[in-house]
Design an enzyme around this catalytic site. Structure first.
Site, PDB file in Angstrom:
ATOM      1  N   CYS A 131       0.817  -1.219   0.000  1.00 12.98           N
ATOM      2  CA  CYS A 131       0.000   0.000   0.000  1.00 12.98           C
ATOM      3  C   CYS A 131       0.845   1.261   0.000  1.00 12.98           C
ATOM      4  O   CYS A 131       0.557   2.217  -0.731  1.00 12.98           O
ATOM      5  CB  CYS A 131      -0.960  -0.007   1.189  1.00 12.98           C
ATOM      6  SG  CYS A 131      -0.190  -0.533   2.746  1.00 12.98           S
ATOM      7  N   PHE A 370      -6.033 -23.895 -39.524  1.00  9.71           N
ATOM      8  CA  PHE A 370      -7.254 -23.947 -40.312  1.00  9.71           C
ATOM      9  C   PHE A 370      -7.198 -23.103 -41.580  1.00  9.71           C
ATOM     10  O   PHE A 370      -8.166 -23.058 -42.324  1.00  9.71           O
ATOM     11  CB  PHE A 370      -8.436 -23.495 -39.450  1.00  9.71           C
ATOM     12  CG  PHE A 370      -8.675 -24.396 -38.278  1.00  9.71           C
ATOM     13  CD1 PHE A 370      -9.027 -25.717 -38.467  1.00  9.71           C
ATOM     14  CD2 PHE A 370      -8.526 -23.921 -36.985  1.00  9.71           C
ATOM     15  CE1 PHE A 370      -9.246 -26.554 -37.381  1.00  9.71           C
ATOM     16  CE2 PHE A 370      -8.741 -24.750 -35.909  1.00  9.71           C
ATOM     17  CZ  PHE A 370      -9.098 -26.072 -36.098  1.00  9.71           C
ATOM     18  N   ASP A 480      -1.945 -25.312 -26.567  1.00  4.67           N
ATOM     19  CA  ASP A 480      -0.893 -25.126 -27.574  1.00  4.67           C
ATOM     20  C   ASP A 480      -0.137 -23.830 -27.306  1.00  4.67           C
ATOM     21  O   ASP A 480       0.146 -23.056 -28.220  1.00  4.67           O
ATOM     22  CB  ASP A 480      -1.510 -25.114 -28.974  1.00  4.67           C
ATOM     23  CG  ASP A 480      -0.461 -25.303 -30.075  1.00  4.67           C
ATOM     24  OD1 ASP A 480       0.669 -25.712 -29.747  1.00  4.67           O
ATOM     25  OD2 ASP A 480      -0.782 -25.054 -31.249  1.00  4.67           O
TER      26      ASP A 480
END
Length: 616
Positions: A131, A370, A480
């Site tokens: 703090c 993909f 991954d």
């Protein structure tokens, strides 16, 4: 006369670290507060409880909650402190109500003691107060201590006089946190899953302003909360407000996908029904396409359920659970269906569907599992467009990947902007992501080889550990993690990308049933042997990621085949220390590579320890 017991219960105790070199650990203890002492014991099955500590109430100088934004590595997330005999005891309660009960009771029993004038609202960590940054553990506190207060409030900018509020005021709009949220800015407010907050401002679509029960006000992502009122589910793709049973059956039968579902209003006001399509075999053993209807019921304690054993404080939490577990239903809730066929919605309630006419494509910037990744422009914004090559994945798989990405929102994760499902000859299925100007981290490391500072390398590890700690908190696994799947922004900030293999797992573990391919040189022993993925296998991969960073882009086990790597791991061998890695960083790598998953630290701990190294 025997002392009267005031409170008792199980909480977690943090080691007091009486010396700076003391190890930090967290242990479950059974606490008992009576009119004389605060005691805590270790309870083990079949054995007599062992008293581990006893603090006379007369020696206590301060009792207060701890306000901190540092990751808490134990399962209980609500800390408070007891200052006695020049020692600080940190105790972690399972929820805020429990914490407040203990703080209130302890304050009441100690209010006439010789108390401190000021206290420290944050933790003593790594040789300093978080703090006020004083380096003397017994230094005077920085906040006024109120021995009569219910629980003092920690400091918060722009809120001069925080006051405790009643979140049960019927005139207030109350929201429930759907998940934890760790603030990323000074004006953000932390969220604790299932806790209630007052909604004070919704003028900003993506960031709402809420107030907690201590009076603190701040911003939170609007997707992380839902109104407690069971009449406002418009933001969820599964909710259909004005639709009857027959219309629901017609829509779902037309969709004809196993697990297609919607939530709709029942005939009885304030009651909701889940309608779900299934092809499950009937009594004759043949496929029987039909729609089943389940009424969402409520217990006397205001919990919701579809199956009696599985209770949830909010309907969105109930639906979220059954999207991943049938748990008494005929099938899990796989595909949310709405009347307007909007599958994907953003936090601002705008459609995430992108028209091909709004999108202009540029040069190729990469390739993935993909398909290609192209640079693009969308609504005057530079984006990365992840193209899905024909046959690489079905539309259902595509929607599921997009749904995963949409549910994640963190400054250290590459952000999804929208999706395009209108397939044309020039534009297949694609996802639109935040554009990261400096590209793939593995390439960036090789390009900067010999010019990276220790601060830069540690910062990269901190960035990724922060993103992975977020995934861990939300029970996601990456599967991954590697430098090639992290991207670098224009200002050299590193973010985690490529969630194509991510899975949501309620038990934090996913075992491949199809012998899935995985990158051996980044994989843990349990992944290699059993295809068993978990957040702890991600931790192993993070150790390899750190090795990649400190070796400045070299490939791990560069001159060994996968078979040779497996043999080395089975023999207990590990990657050697990179020349640039300081010894504390190498020790963290080795902790990530422990043989047993349970011996590896969680990402929350790794984040904290890396952050402590940055202070050195």
């Amino acid at each position: 006369m025997f002392p009267r017991v005031i409170l008792k219960g199980t909480m977690i105790k943090k080691s007091q670290q009486k010396r700076r070199t003391s190890p930090c650990n967290y242990k479950e203890r059974f606490f008992v507060l009576d009119t004389q002492d605060l005691k805590y014991s270790e309870r083990r099955p079949g054995k007599k409880p062992t008293l581990k500590g006893c603090i006379a109430l007369s020696r206590i100088k301060c009792v207060e909650i701890v306000c901190s934004d540092v990751p808490i590595p134990c399962s209980y997330k609500y800390p408070f402190q007891v200052f006695h005999d020049n020692h600080y005891l940190y105790i972690f309660a399972p929820d805020n109500d429990c914490r407040q009960r203990w703080v209130k009771a302890l304050k009441e029993e100690t209010k006439f003691n010789n108390l401190v004038v000021k206290y420290h609202p944050n933790f003593w960590m790594d040789g300093r107060w978080k703090c006020c940054h004083q380096t003397e553990k017994l230094a005077s506190g920085c906040n006024e201590y109120d021995p009569m207060g219910y629980a003092s409030k920690g400091p918060l900018p722009q809120i001069p006089e925080p006051q405790e509020v009643d979140i049960h005021d019927p005139g207030q709009r109350v929201v429930v946190a759907l998940r934890d949220y760790t603030p990323t800015g000074d004006n953000d407010l932390p969220l604790h899953k299932d806790q209630e907050y007052i909604l004070t401002d919704t003028s900003h679509a993506e960031w709402w302003t809420v107030q907690d029960n201590m009076g603190y006000v701040g911003f939170v992502p609007s997707t992380y909360v839902a109104e407690k009122s069971a009449t406002n589910f418009d933001k969820f793709e599964w909710y259909n407000k004005d639709i009857c049973r027959g219309e629901a059956e017609e829509l779902l039968m037309r969709e004809a996908k196993e697990g297609a579902f919607m939530v709709r209003d029942s005939r009885q006001a304030g009651v909701y029904t889940v309608s779900v399509f299934t092809k499950a075999p009937g009594s004759n053993g043949e496929k029987n396409p039909r729609v089943k209807h389940y009424q969402i019921r409520e217990t006397n304690t205001e919990d919701f359920y579809l199956a009696e054993k599985y209770l949830f404080p909010t309907i969105p939490e109930l639906i979220r659970y059954h999207q991943h577990n049938a748990a008494g239903l005929i099938t899990r809730l796989r595909h949310p269906i709405s009347q307007d066929r909007v599958w994907l919605r953003g936090s601002s309630k705008k459609k995430w569907e992108v028209s091909p006419t709004e999108l202009s494509l540029g040069q190729e910037v990469g390739s993935g599992q993909f398909g290609l990744v192209l640079e693009g422009r969308w609504r005057d914004r530079k984006v990365a467009v992840k193209m899905v090559k024909a046959g690489a994945m079905s539309e259902e798989e595509f929607i599921e990947e997009a749904r995963v990405m949409m549910s994640l929102s963190h400054c250290k994760l590459v952000q999804l902007y929208g999706v395009c499902t209108q397939v044309t000859q020039d534009c297949p299925l694609c996802l639109l992501f935040e554009f990261m100007d400096n590209g793939c981290l593995s390439d960036f490391l090789r390009d900067k080889r010999g010019r990276l500072s220790q601060v830069s390398m540690l910062g990269m590890c901190l960035d990724v550990s922060e993103g992975m700690a977020y995934l861990e908190r939300n029970k996601f696994i990456h599967r991954d993690l590697a430098a090639r799947n992290c991207l670098v922004s224009k200002n050299n900030e590193v973010k985690v990308s490529d969630f194509g293999m991510t899975r949501y797992v309620l038990d934090d573990q996913y075992t491949s049933s199809h012998g899935s391919k995985f990158p051996v040189k980044w994989s843990s022993p349990e992944v290699i042997k059993y295809s068993r993925f978990s957040s702890k296998s991600d931790v192993w991969s993070f150790g390899v990621f750190m090795w990649e960073v400190y070796s400045e882009g070299h490939l791990p086990y560069e001159h060994r085949s996968n078979g040779q790597v497996v043999e080395s791991l089975n023999a207990g061998l590990r990657l050697l220390k990179p020349r640039s890695a300081p010894e504390p960083v190498h020790l963290l790598m080795e902790r990530c590579w422990k043989e047993k998953p349970e011996d590896r630290p969680p990402f929350a701990v790794l984040l904290h320890e890396l952050a402590s190294l940055s202070d050195l």
